[in-house]
Design a protein around this motif. Structure first.
Motif, PDB file in Angstrom:
ATOM      1  N   VAL A  48     111.689  88.309 -58.935  1.00 26.45           N
ATOM      2  CA  VAL A  48     110.963  87.117 -58.472  1.00 26.45           C
ATOM      3  C   VAL A  48     110.444  86.290 -59.644  1.00 26.45           C
ATOM      4  CG1 VAL A  48     108.907  86.308 -57.267  1.00 26.45           C
ATOM      5  CG2 VAL A  48     110.361  88.040 -56.219  1.00 26.45           C
ATOM      6  N   LEU A  49     109.713  86.933 -60.560  1.00 26.86           N
ATOM      7  CA  LEU A  49     109.187  86.196 -61.708  1.00 26.86           C
ATOM      8  C   LEU A  49     110.291  85.842 -62.695  1.00 26.86           C
ATOM      9  CD1 LEU A  49     105.767  87.981 -62.418  1.00 26.86           C
ATOM     10  CD2 LEU A  49     106.267  85.970 -61.010  1.00 26.86           C
ATOM     11  N   GLY A  50     111.321  86.685 -62.773  1.00 23.70           N
ATOM     12  CA  GLY A  50     112.447  86.361 -63.633  1.00 23.70           C
ATOM     13  C   GLY A  50     113.140  85.092 -63.191  1.00 23.70           C
ATOM     14  N   VAL A 162     113.658  93.091 -52.054  1.00 23.75           N
ATOM     15  CA  VAL A 162     114.162  92.283 -50.948  1.00 23.75           C
ATOM     16  C   VAL A 162     113.057  91.985 -49.939  1.00 23.75           C
ATOM     17  CG1 VAL A 162     115.701  92.266 -48.944  1.00 23.75           C
ATOM     18  CG2 VAL A 162     116.558  93.021 -51.152  1.00 23.75           C
ATOM     19  N   VAL A 163     112.364  93.044 -49.486  1.00 23.44           N
ATOM     20  CA  VAL A 163     111.380  92.877 -48.415  1.00 23.44           C
ATOM     21  C   VAL A 163     110.170  92.063 -48.880  1.00 23.44           C
ATOM     22  CG1 VAL A 163     109.775  94.087 -46.885  1.00 23.44           C
ATOM     23  CG2 VAL A 163     112.101  94.938 -47.184  1.00 23.44           C
ATOM     24  N   LEU A 164     109.635  92.387 -50.044  1.00 24.00           N
ATOM     25  CA  LEU A 164     108.472  91.663 -50.547  1.00 24.00           C
ATOM     26  C   LEU A 164     108.865  90.404 -51.314  1.00 24.00           C
ATOM     27  CD1 LEU A 164     106.239  94.625 -51.827  1.00 24.00           C
ATOM     28  CD2 LEU A 164     106.269  93.543 -49.567  1.00 24.00           C
ATOM     29  N   GLY A 165     110.060  90.414 -51.885  1.00 21.97           N
ATOM     30  CA  GLY A 165     110.473  89.303 -52.736  1.00 21.97           C
ATOM     31  C   GLY A 165     110.772  88.020 -51.992  1.00 21.97           C
ATOM     32  N   CYS A 166     111.362  88.122 -50.811  1.00 21.73           N
ATOM     33  CA  CYS A 166     111.712  86.905 -50.058  1.00 21.73           C
ATOM     34  C   CYS A 166     110.486  86.038 -49.753  1.00 21.73           C
ATOM     35  CB  CYS A 166     112.453  87.278 -48.776  1.00 21.73           C
ATOM     36  SG  CYS A 166     114.155  87.850 -49.066  1.00 21.73           S
ATOM     37  N   PRO A 167     109.438  86.602 -49.141  1.00 23.73           N
ATOM     38  CA  PRO A 167     108.257  85.749 -48.909  1.00 23.73           C
ATOM     39  C   PRO A 167     107.559  85.338 -50.190  1.00 23.73           C
ATOM     40  CG  PRO A 167     107.794  88.022 -48.274  1.00 23.73           C
ATOM     41  CD  PRO A 167     109.262  87.932 -48.535  1.00 23.73           C
ATOM     42  N   GLN A 200     109.913  93.628 -41.016  1.00 27.89           N
ATOM     43  CA  GLN A 200     110.417  94.741 -41.826  1.00 27.89           C
ATOM     44  C   GLN A 200     109.278  95.603 -42.354  1.00 27.89           C
ATOM     45  OE1 GLN A 200     112.643  92.475 -44.676  1.00 27.89           O
ATOM     46  NE2 GLN A 200     114.531  92.507 -43.492  1.00 27.89           N
ATOM     47  N   VAL A 201     108.233  94.960 -42.851  1.00 28.40           N
ATOM     48  CA  VAL A 201     107.088  95.707 -43.387  1.00 28.40           C
ATOM     49  C   VAL A 201     106.423  96.537 -42.292  1.00 28.40           C
ATOM     50  CG1 VAL A 201     104.773  95.495 -44.349  1.00 28.40           C
ATOM     51  CG2 VAL A 201     106.642  94.138 -45.305  1.00 28.40           C
ATOM     52  N   ILE A 202     106.204  95.934 -41.130  1.00 26.74           N
ATOM     53  CA  ILE A 202     105.556  96.641 -40.024  1.00 26.74           C
ATOM     54  C   ILE A 202     106.383  97.849 -39.589  1.00 26.74           C
ATOM     55  CG2 ILE A 202     104.889  96.454 -37.590  1.00 26.74           C
ATOM     56  CD1 ILE A 202     104.161  93.504 -38.188  1.00 26.74           C
ATOM     57  N   LEU A 203     107.694  97.660 -39.458  1.00 31.70           N
ATOM     58  CA  LEU A 203     108.560  98.753 -39.030  1.00 31.70           C
ATOM     59  C   LEU A 203     108.583  99.881 -40.055  1.00 31.70           C
ATOM     60  CD1 LEU A 203     111.588  96.771 -37.542  1.00 31.70           C
ATOM     61  CD2 LEU A 203     109.844  98.032 -36.288  1.00 31.70           C
ATOM     62  N   VAL A 204     108.648  99.525 -41.324  1.00 37.27           N
ATOM     63  CA  VAL A 204     108.709 100.554 -42.364  1.00 37.27           C
ATOM     64  C   VAL A 204     107.386 101.293 -42.498  1.00 37.27           C
ATOM     65  CG1 VAL A 204     108.969 100.936 -44.846  1.00 37.27           C
ATOM     66  CG2 VAL A 204     110.562  99.454 -43.643  1.00 37.27           C
ATOM     67  N   VAL A 205     106.280 100.572 -42.396  1.00 40.74           N
ATOM     68  CA  VAL A 205     104.961 101.236 -42.449  1.00 40.74           C
ATOM     69  C   VAL A 205     104.829 102.218 -41.293  1.00 40.74           C
ATOM     70  CG1 VAL A 205     102.481 100.878 -42.166  1.00 40.74           C
ATOM     71  CG2 VAL A 205     103.780  99.406 -43.710  1.00 40.74           C
ATOM     72  N   GLY A 206     105.284 101.815 -40.111  1.00 44.53           N
ATOM     73  CA  GLY A 206     105.255 102.719 -38.968  1.00 44.53           C
ATOM     74  C   GLY A 206     106.134 103.935 -39.185  1.00 44.53           C
TER      75      GLY A 206
END
Length: 259
Positions: A48-50, A162-167, A200-206
């Protein structure tokens, strides 16, 4: 003008290093999987920063990672050997993204199905590179089979970026655009991307909570590999759905404007 460029370089360098440090150091003991690596949310910052800022961000991350590793007791040899790989983890995404988006406008914007696929490819290349780098460092310095650790790094970095980088890409683009005076609002595609990442985050945390609750007899490595594999499967299901939605909405808008 030159002074402004230097000040901007220094500011990006410092902020990138500080953010990376804050997202890395707390997780070394809390989420350690191996003696040499741990679950790292900060992995998202490499691509992301790159992509967004290039060399100053790469140098900031490299410096912060070196400080984190020194605080965690790694030998001077490991610290020195890790400098160039750390630089590559950020600069390879930077140059690859520039190549993939050559000739396109709004180079940092992630607002279309094609851009999302290009970003996912950058994340995959970064993840493979980081897995190789960690594997080589482990083999050279500790003389044991690095396969498990390298696989863990690959899964951790790809899933996280992917999951955190897109937003996060969307947020950075919003900030940069507004600083240049543009009146930027979220596009429909960007809203779809943010919703997809949230799901994606909600599903993975669950899934992670369920695995931890029922996985007391297996090791931390197996637990997190299971979580990441489930996460990547979820990416494989939810991302195509979101991409199809983008394409369909895009066609609908074109048809409406054509009428």
């Amino acid at each position: 003008m030159e002074k402004k460029k230097v000040l901007r370089f220094i500011l990006i360098y410092l902020l990138s290093g500080i953010v990376f440090f804050l997202l890395t150091i707390p997780f070394h003991k809390v989420l350690a999987v191996f003696t040499v690596t741990e679950v790292r949310p900060s992995a998202v910052l490499y691509p992301v920063l790159g992509i967004s800022f290039g060399l100053p961000a790469a140098l900031g991350i490299m410096t912060a990672n070196c400080i984190c590793d020194a605080m965690n007791g790694f030998s001077p040899a490991v610290l020195i050997e890790g400098l160039i790989p750390q630089l590559l983890y950020t600069m390879v995404p930077y140059y690859l993204w520039r190549r993939l988006t050559n000739g396109e406008g709004h180079k940092h914007r992630l607002d279309s199905a094609v851009r999302v696929l290009k970003y996912a490819l950058v994340c995959l290349v970064f993840s493979l590179l980081s897995a190789l780098g960690v594997g080589v460092l482990l083999y050279v310095n500790y003389h044991f089979d690095p396969t498990q650790a390298a696989l863990f790094v690959l899964l951790n970095n790809f899933f996280t970026s992917v999951v955190l980088g897109c937003p996060l890409m969307i947020v950075i683009n919003q900030i940069v655009s507004r600083r240049t005076g543009a009146d930027r609002t979220l596009t429909r595609n960007e809203i779809i991307i943010i919703i997809t990442s949230a799901v994606q985050v909600i599903l993975v945390v669950g899934a992670a909570a369920a695995i931890y609750a029922g996985g007391k007899t297996i090791g931390t490595y197996d637990i997190w590999n299971t979580i990441y594999i489930i996460g990547i499967v979820l990416i494989g299901i939810t991302m195509p759905v979101s991409l199809v939605c983008m394409v369909l909405f895009g066609k609908k808008e074109k048809n409406s404007s054509g009428q």
